[in-house]
Write an enzyme that holds these catalytic residues in place. Structure first.
Site, short mmCIF file in Angstrom:
data_model
loop_
_atom_site.label_atom_id
_atom_site.label_comp_id
_atom_site.label_asym_id
_atom_site.label_seq_id
_atom_site.Cartn_x
_atom_site.Cartn_y
_atom_site.Cartn_z
N LYS A 192 49.42 -55.54 -72.79
CA LYS A 192 49.13 -55.18 -71.41
C LYS A 192 47.71 -54.62 -71.23
CE LYS A 192 50.95 -52.62 -67.45
NZ LYS A 192 52.04 -51.77 -66.94
N GLU A 202 63.95 -66.76 -67.28
CA GLU A 202 62.79 -67.25 -68.04
C GLU A 202 63.07 -68.57 -68.74
OE1 GLU A 202 62.38 -62.73 -67.85
OE2 GLU A 202 64.00 -64.13 -68.33
N PHE A 221 59.55 -49.71 -76.04
CA PHE A 221 60.43 -50.31 -75.04
C PHE A 221 60.00 -51.73 -74.72
CE2 PHE A 221 61.38 -51.05 -70.45
CZ PHE A 221 62.77 -51.08 -70.56
N GLN A 222 60.94 -52.65 -74.82
CA GLN A 222 60.73 -54.07 -74.57
C GLN A 222 59.63 -54.66 -75.45
OE1 GLN A 222 60.39 -54.76 -70.27
NE2 GLN A 222 62.60 -55.02 -70.17
N MET A 260 81.37 -84.19 -75.01
CA MET A 260 80.94 -84.78 -76.27
C MET A 260 81.62 -84.10 -77.45
SD MET A 260 79.17 -87.21 -77.55
CE MET A 260 77.76 -87.74 -76.59
#
Length: 555
Positions: free
Chosen positions: A163, A51, A113-114, A468
């Site tokens: 959802k 993602e 969940f999630q 760096m």
């Protein structure tokens, strides 16, 4: 007509002219992905490897075009994996809409969940965000998100959709996108008059331009302004390309890794004209010593930036392009002055340069890329030494040709952004200049480039260290190299080939020329692993906390 929330989302994306989105599916966005299946001939979905890659690709798409980039993720870890990309876009004022799924309304707030509170998490790094709890509000929310992402100072907006909202049905009526007008209401004739008086009285004007000039598409107006005023021009990292890098008046970048002529001009000018810039700490360094002899005129679209870091004497709030148009109409042409001659002498006396020793030099690689692409490529970068070498040695002539994470400094940004930019601008050659440390953070996006046959070129400046950070340890921490020597056995050629890309390993200039020539002729992703010395450092550099004229050079 009656449509599900998922179909309404598709129709709203079509309203906004969205033809491509970057994402990764999951349980809470299944209805959305089912709709994408139905709309696949109208909206192209690019399945990234992660993602974060989707967010960076949407960002690169937006920077390359000026259009809104769109990314999509499921709830929980899918949403949180977008956060770094959203923050990157926020810090650099990139128009983006991030769409996330969430658990159904009845499960919100129950540690389901999630489930995460993604609107709470992203509140500090978005222009605005929403959670849609009524399907009747979905279309209006999507439209507002796109409007907010683009109006005024651009930035990311997040829309979180539970959802069950994507499954519910309601009436959809198509609407044309709201026209986004330029911000001009705060530009007054008094502002223009005061600015013109400053410009007329100045004997040593110096123009400092930032990314806001690019967002405003103000290249032409900026060139006219500088040439009429006969003033030298410097740029922030984000402003590269807003003024031609080969123009006689251009002095290069300003600040920590700015050129000595730019930093000297800022220190000795009597008027500093900041255009679409925000006086970041990487530009200003020691604030009380910045432009000590100058009055400061600040032109910016965002009133929150006025007097935030540096106290200004005059300011104009509004669209940079419109402000410059109004100034150019009334500005009297200046003569080529002793000041300009002094700045030109500095450019001759203190040019950017590096010591050649027969080894493959990173600066030379960037120069060769510029030469072999005739300056026509779009360059993306990772973050670190590779980023600064690219900024210093590729002469950017046009806006939207340098794409890099400036404000957040996101390692792992470049590859996803390169894919997004290439899909946005298929007629251009897109090259990602990377360090080996940054590249390994998101190298899995090579799978995305290969899957969709996106013909990007990745040039890895491989010094085997976190360059760096190691350079800072060398200069400011008495060479205590803590956790910056990588000592990894990664074979980047085999890695590229494992993903299905072409890979080349080069150790000298001739090998690079041959490999890059092949890469330019190959219509597929290519990785070129360039072995450079771990002690090749970025110069100039201003020590932290020092005044910007206290530049350390290689000598």
């Amino acid at each position: 007509m009656q449509l599900t929330g998922a179909d309404i989302l598709m129709e709203c994306l079509k309203e906004q002219g969205v033809d491509i989105i970057f994402g990764y599916p999951g349980g809470q966005v299944l209805h959305i992905y089912d709709a994408l299946y139905k709309y696949q001939n109208e909206i192209c979905h690019i399945l990234t490897s992660h993602e974060q890659g989707a967010a960076h690709a949407a960002d690169g798409y937006a920077r390359a075009t000026g259009k809104v980039g769109v990314c999509l993720a499921t709830s929980g870890p899918g949403a949180t994996n977008l956060v770094t990309g959203i923050a990157t876009a926020y810090m650099d004022s990139v128009p983006m809409v991030a769409i996330t799924g969430n658990v159904p309304l009845a499960l919100l707030g129950k540690d389901s969940f999630q489930e995460v509170d993604i609107t709470g998490i992203t509140m500090p790094i978005t222009k605005h965000n929403y959670i849609v709890k009524d399907v009747k509000e979905l279309a209006a929310t999507i439209r507002r998100a796109f409007y907010i992402a683009q109006e005024g100072r651009p930035g990311p907006v997040l829309v979180d959709i539970p959802k069950d909202i994507t499954a519910q049905v309601t009436e959809y009526i198509r609407e044309e996108p709201k026209i986004i007008n330029k911000v001009t209401e705060d530009i007054t004739e008094e502002d223009i008059s005061n600015a013109l008086n400053l410009l007329e009285r100045s004997h040593k004007p110096f123009i400092y331009v930032g990314g806001g000039a690019i967002h405003a598409d103000a290249n032409g107006e900026l060139i006219t302004f500088a040439e009429t005023l006969k003033a030298p021009v410097c740029s922030s990292l984000m402003g590269l390309g807003s003024f031609p890098g080969t123009h006689e008046f251009f002095t290069g970048m300003i600040g920590m890794h700015g050129t000595k002529p730019s930093n000297l001009a800022a220190t000795q000018c009597d008027l500093l004209i900041a255009i679409g810039a925000r006086f970041s700490d990487r530009v200003v360094s020691k604030m009380e010593a910045f432009a000590p002899h100058a009055q400061i005129l600040h032109i910016d679209i965002d009133p929150a930036e006025i007097n935030k870091n540096i106290k200004t004497h005059y300011h104009i709030i509004g669209d940079v392009k419109e402000v410059l148009k109004r100034l150019n109409k009334k500005l009297n042409p200046k003569e080529y002055s002793e000041w300009m001659e002094e700045v030109q002498d500095w450019k001759k006396k203190y040019p950017l340069g590096y010591k050649e020793n027969g080894a493959l030099k990173p600066q030379k690689i960037v120069e060769k890329i510029y030469e072999m692409t005739k300056g026509e490529a779009i360059i993306t970068t990772e973050v670190g030494q590779n980023q600064i070498w690219a900024a210093q040695y590729y002469k950017f002539q046009k806006s939207r040709t340098f794409i890099s994470s400036g404000g957040l400094g996101t390692m792992g940004y470049g590859l996803g952004a390169c894919i997004g930019a290439q899909l946005a601008r298929p007629e251009k050659q897109i090259i990602n200049i990377a360090g080996d440390g940054s590249f390994q953070m998101n190298c899995n996006e090579l799978a995305t480039a290969v899957k969709y046959n996106v013909p990007i070129i990745v040039v890895i400046l491989n010094n085997g260290v976190l360059g760096m950070v190691r350079q800072w340890q060398k200069l400011f921490y008495d060479k205590r190299y803590s956790a910056t020597i990588l000592e990894r056995a990664t074979n980047f050629v085999k890695l590229a080939e494992a993903y299905g890309a072409d890979g080349y390993h080069v150790t000298n200039e001739e090998e690079f020329h041959e490999a890059f020539t092949k890469a330019l002729e190959t219509n597929k992703p290519v990785v070129i692993n360039c072995i450079i010395d771990e002690d090749d450092n970025v110069f100039p550099i201003v020590p932290p906390g020092a005044a910007i004229e206290e530049v350390i050079t290689e000598e």
